[in-house]
Write an enzyme that holds these catalytic residues in place. Sequence first.
Site, mmCIF file in Angstrom:
data_model
loop_
_atom_site.group_PDB
_atom_site.id
_atom_site.type_symbol
_atom_site.label_atom_id
_atom_site.label_comp_id
_atom_site.label_asym_id
_atom_site.label_seq_id
_atom_site.Cartn_x
_atom_site.Cartn_y
_atom_site.Cartn_z
ATOM 1 N N GLY A 166 45.594 -21.016 12.192
ATOM 2 C CA GLY A 166 44.347 -21.581 11.924
ATOM 3 C C GLY A 166 44.083 -21.373 10.425
ATOM 4 C CB ALA A 167 44.578 -18.379 8.248
ATOM 5 N N GLY A 199 7.877 -8.120 3.877
ATOM 6 C CA GLY A 199 7.490 -9.065 4.600
ATOM 7 C C GLY A 199 7.793 -10.524 4.380
ATOM 8 N N GLY A 200 6.946 -11.360 3.861
ATOM 9 C CA GLY A 200 7.007 -12.632 3.434
ATOM 10 C C GLY A 200 8.133 -12.793 2.112
HETATM 11 C C1 HXC Z 1 -2.426 -6.457 -0.420
HETATM 12 C C2 HXC Z 1 -1.063 -4.789 -0.917
HETATM 13 C C3 HXC Z 1 -0.121 -5.062 -0.130
HETATM 14 C C4 HXC Z 1 -0.307 -6.229 0.722
HETATM 15 C C5 HXC Z 1 0.542 -3.328 -1.286
HETATM 16 N N1 HXC Z 1 -0.699 -3.585 -1.422
HETATM 17 N N2 HXC Z 1 0.954 -4.157 -0.385
HETATM 18 N N3 HXC Z 1 -2.415 -5.475 -1.155
HETATM 19 N N4 HXC Z 1 -1.622 -6.787 0.526
HETATM 20 N N5 HXC Z 1 0.528 -6.743 1.507
HETATM 21 C C6 HXC Z 1 -1.465 -2.882 -2.658
HETATM 22 C C7 HXC Z 1 -1.691 -1.483 -2.118
HETATM 23 O O1 HXC Z 1 -2.944 -1.313 -1.092
HETATM 24 C C8 HXC Z 1 -2.299 -0.491 -3.303
HETATM 25 O O2 HXC Z 1 -3.368 -0.979 -3.621
HETATM 26 C C9 HXC Z 1 -1.112 -1.175 -4.268
HETATM 27 O O3 HXC Z 1 -0.683 -2.362 -3.514
HETATM 28 C C10 HXC Z 1 0.017 -0.432 -4.285
HETATM 29 O O4 HXC Z 1 0.719 0.132 -3.041
HETATM 30 P P1 HXC Z 1 1.046 1.255 -2.528
HETATM 31 O O5 HXC Z 1 1.182 1.448 -1.065
HETATM 32 O O6 HXC Z 1 0.167 2.272 -2.919
HETATM 33 O O7 HXC Z 1 2.418 1.395 -3.217
HETATM 34 P P2 HXC Z 1 3.947 2.169 -2.918
HETATM 35 O O8 HXC Z 1 3.744 3.580 -2.342
HETATM 36 O O9 HXC Z 1 4.794 2.194 -3.993
HETATM 37 O O10 HXC Z 1 4.230 0.980 -1.534
HETATM 38 C C11 HXC Z 1 4.587 -0.324 -1.781
HETATM 39 C C12 HXC Z 1 4.847 -1.011 -0.303
HETATM 40 C C13 HXC Z 1 3.613 -0.738 0.544
HETATM 41 C C14 HXC Z 1 6.185 -0.462 0.203
HETATM 42 C C15 HXC Z 1 5.167 -2.331 -0.737
HETATM 43 O O11 HXC Z 1 2.566 -0.932 -0.222
HETATM 44 C C16 HXC Z 1 3.563 -1.561 1.860
HETATM 45 O O12 HXC Z 1 4.232 -1.201 2.776
HETATM 46 N N6 HXC Z 1 2.895 -2.680 1.807
HETATM 47 C C17 HXC Z 1 2.793 -3.384 2.944
HETATM 48 C C18 HXC Z 1 4.065 -4.293 3.090
HETATM 49 C C19 HXC Z 1 4.246 -5.235 4.175
HETATM 50 O O13 HXC Z 1 3.988 -4.687 5.402
HETATM 51 N N7 HXC Z 1 3.933 -6.331 3.850
HETATM 52 C C20 HXC Z 1 3.934 -7.449 4.751
HETATM 53 C C21 HXC Z 1 2.714 -8.185 4.949
HETATM 54 S S1 HXC Z 1 2.813 -9.373 6.155
HETATM 55 P P3 HXC Z 1 -4.429 0.248 -4.792
HETATM 56 O O14 HXC Z 1 -5.607 -0.481 -4.829
HETATM 57 O O15 HXC Z 1 -4.404 1.390 -3.713
HETATM 58 O O16 HXC Z 1 -3.518 0.303 -5.941
HETATM 59 C C22 HXC Z 1 3.920 -10.408 5.315
HETATM 60 C C23 HXC Z 1 4.218 -11.747 6.553
HETATM 61 C C24 HXC Z 1 4.294 -13.325 5.642
HETATM 62 O O17 HXC Z 1 4.242 -10.565 4.334
HETATM 63 C C25 HXC Z 1 5.288 -13.910 6.683
HETATM 64 C C26 HXC Z 1 5.853 -15.013 5.928
HETATM 65 C C27 HXC Z 1 7.081 -15.509 6.536
#
Ligand code: HXC
Length: 518
Positions: free
Chosen positions: A408-409, A173-174
């Site tokens: 051109g190159a 994401g961000g």
């Molecule tokens: C809060 C988060 C989180 C998030 C992960 N965690 N991403 N908490 N906000 N965005 C937390 C999980 O709940 C978990 O907590 C711990 O981190 C580890 O995550 P897991 O999923 O257990 O780990 P893993 O299997 O290694 O997977 C990692 C991951 C996955 C691939 C990053 O967590 C994931 O897909 N997260 C979401 C990614 C995403 O879509 N982000 C986009 C957000 S929107 P616990 O307590 O269980 O340990 C965004 C928009 C911004 O960013 C735009 C700006 C331009």
Amino acid sequence: MDINGRNFTKFLDRKRKYDKQNSKEAAEKQHSKGKLLAYERIEILFDKGSFEEIDAYVTPAFIEKGFGKMTSSYGDGVVIGHGLISGRLAFAYAQDFNVMGGSLGAVHAAKIQKIQNMALKMGAPLVGLIDSGGARIQEGVASLAGYAGIFFRNVQSSGVIPQISVIMGPAAGGAVYSPSITDFVFMVSKTSHMFVTGPNVVKEVLNEDVSFEDLGGADVHARKSGVANMIYDDEENTLLGVRKLLSYLPANNLENPPYLCPSDAEKDVEEKLRDIVPDDANKPYDVKDVINLIFDKGSFYEISELYAQNIVIGFGRLNGKTIGVVANQPKVLAGTLDINSSMKSARFVRFCDSFNIPILALEDVPGFLPGVDQEHSGIIRHGAKLLYAFADATVPRITVILRKSYGGAYCVMNSKNLGGDFNYAWPTAEIAVMGPEGAVAILYRKELAESEDPAKLKKELAAKYRNEIANPYIADEKGFIDEVIDPAVTRKKLISAFDALENKHVNVPSRKHGNIPL
Ligand code: HXC
């Protein structure tokens, strides 16, 4: 608990809790995935014992209306501070995946912004070690605002201090956009992934199955998207790569790059250079052999090696001075310029120009890559980027035409009329509007159509064209190049020419900024 009779209980309690966060168990969690802790990474990146952390004890933001659980931790999932890299000041932040997946909440973002502000104020490079699930969902819009503030600072710092992003886990994401604004992106094979929307979203929206690796692994970003400039097999080598890259760069746009004394064994006359370009104009060779023979021994550090391999870019040293090289690669797609190679090299030229790094263009290019795909995907617009970048650069710029310099190159690859300071050609250079076969087909269409043996006639005419037109001597006699040189003395010529350009100064017209065809 007392120390020297003073009550330091709270101080020591906090420290104990803080140390527990980075305990053996925390380390094992990361190590089991082939990853290191934020602190372990910092230890490799900085000179031993030089890193000073700040804001270690800040706590996460209090959220009134939250969703999901928040982990109470010191530092809020990111380590920030400053230290020395090869004896020179640098700033860094390192995300801690063990704290809510390295996700970015308000305090976490404020810390990164603080270190960005400091790096910019102090005029020193900033390295971001990224291991993050993106915007922290629990903190909602505050997380998004945090990212926007980071992007804003990335842009303010662009062209002022070198900014390097190192992806050492997920960057979701961000988390991806700050790296893409920074100057160089490093990734670790297998353990790092970058994507705007992950495999789950791809499945939901498009009903497509794709793995993390196929969607946003290091290899994909190094070869296909071009997002990653450098990839290494493990975290340690990745961080050592960052140290190496920084050794070529100045701390900021007001300084010159560091000088590194060359070895005594450097040769000014290199006879092997005479034999690299084959007699047969259609036979490829590896331009990296030329680069390595010209630069100080072992000093060439290639950037974006796996992406758009028809152009080679990177840093090297000439008699101790950092030089950025842009070289057509005859081994791949005959060295033609296409969309990806134009974009790759244009951004590199912009970087060198921002940071006072002189540029060397080594040219062997038959032209732009023809085809419907290239035209429809915008080769006109993207090819213009390289042209614009060269013409706009005010650092010393030198071109050596090794072989083909057609159409051109010829213009694009830092030609004299594009502002190239010194333009040399080897005797093997072929400078003309187009290659012999194409020229003959247009100029002698009628004769070829009427000929009893058109293939033989075409061959004869092409040989005549190559001999009389496609050589460096017409351009030399008309002053479009400065000198035809013996390949063996290329290094010597370049050292002397770059020395002569040491104090180059260009007055640019006053304007807010130009409008590069993005
Ligand atoms: C809060 C988060 C989180 C998030 C992960 N965690 N991403 N908490 N906000 N965005 C937390 C999980 O709940 C978990 O907590 C711990 O981190 C580890 O995550 P897991 O999923 O257990 O780990 P893993 O299997 O290694 O997977 C990692 C991951 C996955 C691939 C990053 O967590 C994931 O897909 N997260 C979401 C990614 C995403 O879509 N982000 C986009 C957000 S929107 P616990 O307590 O269980 O340990 C965004 C928009 C911004 O960013 C735009 C700006 C331009």
